[in-house]
Design an enzyme around this catalytic site. Structure first.
Site, short mmCIF file in Angstrom:
data_model
loop_
_atom_site.label_atom_id
_atom_site.label_comp_id
_atom_site.label_asym_id
_atom_site.label_seq_id
_atom_site.Cartn_x
_atom_site.Cartn_y
_atom_site.Cartn_z
N SER A 1 0.83 -1.19 0.00
CA SER A 1 0.00 0.00 0.00
C SER A 1 0.88 1.26 0.00
CB SER A 1 -0.97 -0.04 1.18
OG SER A 1 -1.99 0.92 1.05
N ASP B 1 -6.13 -3.63 -1.99
CA ASP B 1 -4.98 -3.37 -1.11
C ASP B 1 -4.31 -4.65 -0.62
OD1 ASP B 1 -3.34 -2.50 1.13
OD2 ASP B 1 -4.49 -0.64 1.09
#
Length: 312
Positions: A46, A184
């Site tokens: 991320s 993610d």
């Protein structure tokens, strides 16, 4: 003894500025100045992937820190009309992804994984494993963790653009929309240190890329552990009450298990650099950027400095 140096950086939204500041302070420390130049493998999830990819592409920690400070407000832009339409993230993602994509395109251009001189690995999560619509049979389809890397063998992705990888692994559910079927990487590996370790020693690697466990050293940089807890010792909750907790549990849980695994496998060849956040410091709270930097400034770097001096 040969050393294979891995830098791993956690996810955490705007809290990535903490990791950027910590790396800047370490890299400027006179006793270990320039230690980042000796890194062989960068791992990031991320926001950590943005930093890892940026470092591998030649950016400095200071440059990356400035991007958070200058573009954070744009990336996490919000307004009352959006909040009304998405009903507080109950019906769609809180933030539009176009500003994030603009920043990623500006910073990475058309650079691909294959263009990098350093090895990189980035966890994401693939919502559907089959891309060709003509071949889609329900019996073959499933979601899975997906690692983007530039090792020579295995499921590498040398032609994939850095800006796309950074977008995929930053698509935190309820915060940003999924992109090309990916969300993610924090849902499986918010701390990607164990992912990097597994890739480095993989039996599938080319002979010249395969490492031995005893040669690995990992510096794992966190973006802050939140003070969260459940007061009730025996919660009997349903979907509604668990929904508000599950994403944080996934992210913090995967972070903790990777830390445990690396500690057990590597011992003093592994160093974790982390801080603690007050409970209200959300990963999308732009107003907290100055406090994030203050928290980074307060971290005791001596254990990490000694680790780099003796192990790196």
């Amino acid at each position: 003894m040969a050393r294979y140096r891995i830098l791993s950086i956690d996810g955490g939204g705007l809290r990535g500025v903490i990791a950027a500041r910590l790396l800047k302070k370490l890299n400027d420390e006179p006793r270990i100045r320039g230690f980042l130049d000796h890194t062989q493998l960068y791992a990031g999830t991320s926001t950590g992937a943005f930093i890892a990819l940026g470092l591998a592409a030649g950016k400095t920690p200071h440059q990356l820190e400035q991007i958070y400070l200058q573009d954070g407000k744009s990336i996490f832009a919000d307004n009352k009309w959006d909040n009304f339409l998405n009903m507080g993230r109950w019906f769609r993602a809180d933030y539009k992804a176009r500003n994030l994509e603009t920043v990623l395109a500006r910073e990475f251009g058309d650079t691909t994984l294959g263009d990098l001189a350093h090895k990189v690995i980035v966890p994401t999560f693939d919502l559907d494993n089959i891309e060709d619509i003509e071949q889609k049979r329900d019996s073959d389809r499933h979601w899975k963790a997906k690692m983007f890397h530039n090792f020579k063998r295995g499921e590498h992705n040398l032609s994939t653009k850095l800006r796309d990888i950074a977008r995929y692994t930053s698509a935190a559910p309820t915060f940003f929309s999924a992109k090309d079927g990916f969300i993610d990487g924090g849902v499986v590996a918010n701390n990607p240190a164990m992912v990097a370790l597994a890739q480095a020693i993989s039996r599938h690697n080319a002979p010249e890329e395969k490492q031995q466990l005893d040669d690995l050293v990992i510096l794992s940089v966190g973006t802050g552990t939140s003070l969260e807890w459940v007061e009730d010792r025996n919660p009997n909750w349903g979907y509604l009450r668990w929904a508000k907790k599950l994403l944080a549990i996934l992210f913090e849980g995967s972070e903790g298990i990777a830390n445990y695994q690396c500690q057990q496998l590597l011992g003093d060849q592994y160093q974790r650099l982390q801080t603690t956040l007050p409970k209200e410091y959300a990963m999308d709270d732009v107003s907290k950027l100055p406090q994030f930097l203050a928290l980074a400034e307060a971290v005791d770097l001596e254990p990490a400095v000694r680790f780099i001096q003796t192990r790196w």
